[in-house]
Design an enzyme around this catalytic site. Structure first.
Site, PDB file in Angstrom:
ATOM      1  N   SER A   1       0.862  -1.187   0.000  1.00 25.55           N
ATOM      2  CA  SER A   1       0.000   0.000   0.000  1.00 25.55           C
ATOM      3  C   SER A   1       0.895   1.232   0.000  1.00 25.55           C
ATOM      4  CB  SER A   1      -0.893   0.001   1.244  1.00 25.55           C
ATOM      5  OG  SER A   1      -0.076   0.210   2.393  1.00 25.55           O
TER       6      SER A   1
ATOM      7  N   ASP B   1      -0.822  -1.735  -4.092  1.00 27.12           N
ATOM      8  CA  ASP B   1      -2.199  -1.944  -3.640  1.00 27.12           C
ATOM      9  C   ASP B   1      -2.865  -0.575  -3.425  1.00 27.12           C
ATOM     10  OD1 ASP B   1      -4.373  -3.452  -2.716  1.00 27.12           O
ATOM     11  OD2 ASP B   1      -3.666  -3.380  -0.636  1.00 27.12           O
ATOM     12  N   HIS B   2      -4.018  -0.369  -4.031  1.00 26.88           N
ATOM     13  CA  HIS B   2      -4.750   0.904  -3.905  1.00 26.88           C
ATOM     14  C   HIS B   2      -3.881   2.119  -4.191  1.00 26.88           C
ATOM     15  CE1 HIS B   2      -8.430  -0.930  -2.517  1.00 26.88           C
ATOM     16  NE2 HIS B   2      -7.704  -1.706  -1.744  1.00 26.88           N
TER      17      HIS B   2
ATOM     18  N   ASP C   1      -6.392   2.860  -8.076  1.00 31.63           N
ATOM     19  CA  ASP C   1      -7.712   2.932  -7.465  1.00 31.63           C
ATOM     20  C   ASP C   1      -8.313   4.314  -7.704  1.00 31.63           C
ATOM     21  OD1 ASP C   1      -9.954   2.978  -5.932  1.00 31.63           O
ATOM     22  OD2 ASP C   1      -8.988   2.376  -4.056  1.00 31.63           O
TER      23      ASP C   1
ATOM     24  N   GLU D   1     -10.403  -0.435 -10.038  1.00 29.59           N
ATOM     25  CA  GLU D   1     -11.519  -0.716  -9.125  1.00 29.59           C
ATOM     26  C   GLU D   1     -12.767   0.087  -9.467  1.00 29.59           C
ATOM     27  OE1 GLU D   1     -10.558  -0.615  -4.906  1.00 29.59           O
ATOM     28  OE2 GLU D   1     -12.518   0.209  -4.413  1.00 29.59           O
TER      29      GLU D   1
ATOM     30  N   GLY E   1     -10.557  -5.269   6.467  1.00 29.20           N
ATOM     31  CA  GLY E   1     -10.539  -5.417   7.925  1.00 29.20           C
ATOM     32  C   GLY E   1     -11.476  -6.514   8.377  1.00 29.20           C
TER      33      GLY E   1
ATOM     34  N   HIS F   1     -11.088  -8.084  -2.843  1.00 27.51           N
ATOM     35  CA  HIS F   1     -10.374  -7.428  -1.741  1.00 27.51           C
ATOM     36  C   HIS F   1     -10.998  -7.868  -0.418  1.00 27.51           C
ATOM     37  CE1 HIS F   1      -7.797  -4.221  -3.656  1.00 27.51           C
ATOM     38  NE2 HIS F   1      -8.359  -4.822  -4.687  1.00 27.51           N
TER      39      HIS F   1
ATOM     40  N   GLY G   1      -9.899 -10.039   1.897  1.00 23.04           N
ATOM     41  CA  GLY G   1      -9.882 -11.496   2.055  1.00 23.04           C
ATOM     42  C   GLY G   1      -9.897 -11.974   3.497  1.00 23.04           C
TER      43      GLY G   1
ATOM     44  N   THR H   1      -5.172  -7.819   6.798  1.00 23.07           N
ATOM     45  CA  THR H   1      -5.418  -7.768   8.238  1.00 23.07           C
ATOM     46  C   THR H   1      -5.119  -9.096   8.941  1.00 23.07           C
ATOM     47  OG1 THR H   1      -7.159  -6.169   7.777  1.00 23.07           O
ATOM     48  CG2 THR H   1      -7.167  -7.137   9.975  1.00 23.07           C
TER      49      THR H   1
HETATM   50  P1  13P Z   1      -8.042  -7.305   4.462  1.00 24.81           P
HETATM   51  O1  13P Z   1      -7.159  -6.445   5.299  1.00 24.81           O
HETATM   52  O2  13P Z   1      -9.456  -7.258   4.892  1.00 24.81           O
HETATM   53  O3  13P Z   1      -7.531  -8.700   4.356  1.00 24.81           O
HETATM   54  O4  13P Z   1      -8.041  -6.686   2.984  1.00 24.81           O
HETATM   55  C1  13P Z   1      -6.845  -6.644   2.264  1.00 24.81           C
HETATM   56  C2  13P Z   1      -7.018  -5.919   0.987  1.00 24.81           C
HETATM   57  O5  13P Z   1      -8.032  -6.012   0.339  1.00 24.81           O
HETATM   58  C3  13P Z   1      -5.892  -5.111   0.512  1.00 24.81           C
HETATM   59  O6  13P Z   1      -6.209  -4.413  -0.641  1.00 24.81           O
END
Ligand code: 13P
Length: 288
Positions: free
Chosen positions: A50, A85-86, A106, A136, A179, A208, A210, A233
């Site tokens: 990220s 990521d994002h 994103d 996205e 999360g 996303h 997961g 997370t």
């Molecule tokens: P989580 O933190 O819920 O596993 O999501 C991770 C995610 O989608 C990162 O882009």
């Protein structure tokens, strides 16, 4: 093996009806844990970074050099993609310049036309450099680096329009959130997923959030076209719990238990444990 983009991974995942895990990294320990498990289980893997984690690790160059060097020094033979990521519009370009092999742009918070124009530009730049692009539609709920999304369900027509920009992977909100899922979470919206899949055809879909999605829902999502699943997370929680146990047992005060390599070792094992569980669940084991 040098870092790869996500193209071939996604094609194979779609053909083989499994998903590649994209696990977020924060530091050397995280990277080492994920790479070790990918190699042990002969699984392709994506390392997600990220913009917050980039800042923490001081910059995209540091991340790229560290990951490339670790892949080489650890003798990793499975395909590894280094993925933003994002990413923001600027961040995606910086990551590409630094050698990331895949980026998520994103633009879901921009008006659609602006999201499309910016995505097209990132696609042109990424493809020129041999990198892949994820985009996205439909904000994914929960917290993404301090931004709380609403967990929208993506509109299939918008998904199709975004696909037409030339992206390689599409993250579409289907009620998933980042999360921990709240107790009253309704679960993934499979009707929405089916409609999106019908409209975008062979476009690999990304799930996303997961963390904590039950196995049956993961499997169903994969059967409906999900080829990449992001997990962040849950690795953090396993890392934290393992280190908490170590300290609560007073092990940090025994002998050289304060040595950071000893103190962080249980956390690394924790990450390895959950990454193993996820790779088994996603079906990517022995697919490298
Ligand atoms: P989580 O933190 O819920 O596993 O999501 C991770 C995610 O989608 C990162 O882009």
């Amino acid at each position: 093996m040098p870092l790869v983009n996500a193209k071939e991974m996604m094609i194979k995942a779609m053909e083989g009806h499994y998903a590649v895990g994209a696990f977020n990294i924060n530091n050397l320990e995280w990277t080492k844990a994920i790479l070790e498990v990918a190699e042990e289980l002969h699984s392709p893997v994506m390392l997600g970074v990220s913009e917050g984690a980039k800042k923490y690790m001081t910059g995209f160059n540091t991340v790229t050099q560290m990951v490339k060097a670790m892949v080489e020094d650890m003798g990793i033979t499975v395909p590894v993609a280094l993925h933003l990521d994002h990413g923001t519009y600027e961040g995606a370009q910086q990551a590409l310049r630094a050698g990331f092999t895949s980026v998520m742009f994103d633009g879901s918070h921009y008006p659609l036309e602006e999201n499309l124009a910016k995505t097209r530009d990132i696609v042109a730049k990424a493809h020129f450099l041999g990198a892949t692009v994820e985009a996205e539609v439909g904000t994914i709920g929960g917290e993404e680096d301090g931004v709380i999304g609403r967990g929208e369900v993506a509109d299939p027509e918008e998904c199709f329009t975004l696909k037409e920009t030339g992206i390689d992977m599409l993250a579409a909100g289907i009620g998933n959130i980042h999360g921990k899922y709240p107790a009253n979470w309704q679960g993934l919206d499979f009707d929405a997923l089916k409609k999106i899949k019908e409209r975008v055809g062979d476009m690999p879909l990304v799930l996303h959030g997961g963390t904590g999605i039950p196995e049956d829902q993961i499997k169903k999502a994969i059967s409906l076209g999900v080829c990449k699943i992001n997990v962040n997370t849950e690795c953090q929680l396993y890392f934290q719990e393992a280190i908490r146990k170590y300290i609560e047992a007073g092990k940090d005060r025994e002998g050289k238990g304060f040595d950071p390599r000893k103190l962080l070792a249980p956390g690394v094992e924790g990450i390895k444990e959950i990454v193993r569980i996820k790779m088994q669940m996603f079906g990517s084991v022995n697919k490298a």
